[in-house]
Design an enzyme around this catalytic site. Structure first.
Site, PDB file in Angstrom:
ATOM      1  N   ASP A 288      21.828  68.115  15.053  1.00 39.19           N
ATOM      2  CA  ASP A 288      22.357  68.180  13.690  1.00 39.19           C
ATOM      3  C   ASP A 288      21.755  67.040  12.851  1.00 39.19           C
ATOM      4  O   ASP A 288      22.236  65.941  12.907  1.00 39.19           O
ATOM      5  CB  ASP A 288      23.884  68.129  13.679  1.00 39.19           C
ATOM      6  CG  ASP A 288      24.485  67.068  14.608  1.00 39.19           C
ATOM      7  OD1 ASP A 288      23.781  66.527  15.496  1.00 39.19           O
ATOM      8  OD2 ASP A 288      25.674  66.787  14.439  1.00 39.19           O
ATOM      9  N   GLU A 471      20.483  54.839  19.146  1.00 38.62           N
ATOM     10  CA  GLU A 471      20.658  56.255  19.519  1.00 38.62           C
ATOM     11  C   GLU A 471      19.384  57.074  19.450  1.00 38.62           C
ATOM     12  O   GLU A 471      19.280  58.120  20.094  1.00 38.62           O
ATOM     13  CB  GLU A 471      21.722  56.904  18.631  1.00 38.62           C
ATOM     14  CG  GLU A 471      21.330  56.989  17.172  1.00 38.62           C
ATOM     15  CD  GLU A 471      22.298  57.820  16.344  1.00 38.62           C
ATOM     16  OE1 GLU A 471      22.901  58.757  16.885  1.00 38.62           O
ATOM     17  OE2 GLU A 471      22.441  57.526  15.155  1.00 38.62           O
TER      18      GLU A 471
END
Length: 510
Positions: A288, A471
């Site tokens: 996403d 991340e």
């Protein structure tokens, strides 16, 4: 193609009982929620949805409704007085003098920093009950997430943290028991969707051997499989085969990205509910967002996730079906043969519909064009990870990965730069592992090691300059990544896990 493409009917499967039905913040706070999110009183839309009420919700809402002329300043003061709101502006990565300990020791020490006790929700909060001690990703991600956790567990396994592995698996089994599936994350606003189904792979990391434990876990896998095979998550292909797509049971803006979704829908020129569901389905995918889900390949407003039959999801469901069959046989249950047959049928369908012979890659089937979407992506490695591919096709994918996807800093996600975080130039820990492990499954050890070595070098470089793991990384420039809906997060669960596992498996120590 002579046959028409149609949604597969859900059949006779019945929904599991919703033992812990939990309202999302949007449902619970309604007008107050919409005002807070649309006025952007907090920089991060996730801040208010993670807030905890300081007093009974009914009294808060009565006081809110008693006043009509709320200025932004007054409304924010009201929220802060009535809710414990987490920090909505997580700190960005800031350079420091350098790491104080070797990378592997740093990761090992982070497990307890990121570990959380079992969750017992406060009434009125969005938190879901989670029974086991567990690891969260870090930063704004304060709760456990589904697919993140498998890649985190890879590092926990290397470091001997059986306590956390078993706690996380047991917690996910509990979520399936209460809600019929593992949600995107342990929040009420994630209950209408899941994430890539890695629960079966997590269980393979466990040392549990007690028949009662194995039986409960098998029951959870069968229930999760049933969730994926109901209703909107299934697609009937032109030859009658049934495959799956990402979906969401709701067609409203995401609670945690409400304002962003409303603005995207307004700019799209399409029915808002359609856009909302496609955005939500994109969130279920874990990518996403990405050009994979964009009809024009570049613009978020064209998102059409539900029109796509994705290769990663169907590879994982093949793996799940095989795992259920194995576990049924081990426990001498009569479900082994039916699930083995399901896996074989899915393998045939993936090989027929999700393989691009001309380009030597797996891809995503577009139900609108009835063709595989253009563009090689890291998802092509999933059939190798799940051991679905034939050796001949795996060999061709290996060449495609090496020639197209391996960058100086690791595996590229896609070859397209859109500003979305799951596109070039970013690389992500889970995709590094899926590709390297998948290649190794087919004897492509040199290429697997090349990905692992490049990724670990990228993480080491970032750690040397900042003392942190983040991340995502820019695998072209070999630096922390960018793009997406929120600032770069550090911590970071799956980066820690994959890096630790790669260092151990491919002997990449300093």
């Amino acid at each position: 193609m002579a046959a028409s493409l149609a949604l597969a009917m859900p059949g006779a499967a019945r929904l599991p009982p919703q033992v812990d039905a939990v309202a999302s913040p949007a449902d619970r706070y309604r007008a107050l929620f919409e005002a807070v999110q649309m006025r952007r009183l907090f920089a991060d839309g996730k801040a208010f949805v993670d807030a905890v009420p300081r007093r009974p919700v009914a009294r808060i809402m009565a006081d809110y409704r008693a006043r009509r002329d709320w200025s932004d300043e007054a409304l924010k003061a009201f929220v802060l007085a009535n809710f414990e709101v987490p920090d909505d502006d997580p700190p960005a990565v800031r350079p420091i003098q350098g790491p104080t300990r070797p990378l592997t020791q740093h990761i090992r020490a982070l497990w307890d920093t990121l570990a959380r006790p079992p969750v017992v929700p406060v009434p009125g909060s969005s938190a879901l009950r989670f029974d086991g001690r567990h690891v969260v990703p870090g930063g704004r991600f304060r709760e456990i997430y589904y697919w993140d956790s498998y890649f985190t567990m890879l590092g926990l396994k290397v470091d001997g943290r059986r306590d956390l592995i078993e706690g996380m698996i047991d917690g996910f089994v509990g979520l399936v028991g209460r809600h019929g599936h593992v949600p995107n994350g342990a929040r009420s606003y994630y209950l209408s969707r899941s994430q890539p189904p890695f629960l079966y792979a997590m269980m393979d990391l466990s040392d549990a051997a007690a028949p009662a434990v194995l039986g409960r876990r098998l029951d959870a896998l069968i229930a999760e499989h049933g969730y994926w095979m109901r209703g909107g998550r299934t697609v009937r292909m032109p030859d009658g085969a049934v495959l799956n797509r990402y979906w969401d049971d709701r067609e409203t803006p995401r609670d945690e990205s409400w304002r962003e979704d409303v603005l995207t829908a307004r700019s799209s020129g399409r029915p808002a509910k359609t856009v909302y569901r496609d955005l939500r389905a994109g969130a279920e995918s874990g990518w996403d967002f990405s050009s994979r889900w964009l009809a024009d390949g570049r613009t978020l407003a064209t998102i059409d996730t539900t029109a796509i039959v994705p290769v990663d999801l169907n590879s994982l469901l093949f793996g799940m079906e095989q795992a259920i069959a194995r576990r049924c046989a081990a426990l001498k249950r009569p479900c082994a043969e039916p699930f083995a047959a399901r896996a074989d049928a899915r393998r045939r369908a993936v090989e027929r519909w999700l393989w691009n012979e001309a380009e030597g890659r797996y891809g995503d089937f577009d139900t609108s064009t009835r063709a595989i979407r253009p563009g090689v992506t890291a998802a092509t490695a999933y059939p190798l990870f799940a051991r679905l591919a034939t050796p001949a096709r795996a060999a061709r994918v290996a060449v495609t990965i090496e020639s197209k996807l391996i960058a100086p800093g690791g595996l590229r996600t896609t070859l397209v730069e859109t500003g979305q975080q799951w596109d070039a130039p970013n690389g992500w820990a889970p995709l590094q592992w899926v590709a390297a492990d998948g290649l190794a499954n087919y004897g492509e050890d040199r290429r697997a090691r090349r990905i692992a070595a490049a990724w670990v070098a990228t993480v080491r470089r970032g750690y040397a300059s900042s003392g942190k793991l983040v991340e995502k990384y820019d695998v072209e420039a070999v630096r922390p990544g960018g793009g997406g809906e929120y600032p770069l997060q550090d911590g970071f669960g799956w980066t820690n896990g994959v890096t630790q596992a790669m260092i151990a498996r491919w002997n990449l120590r300093d």
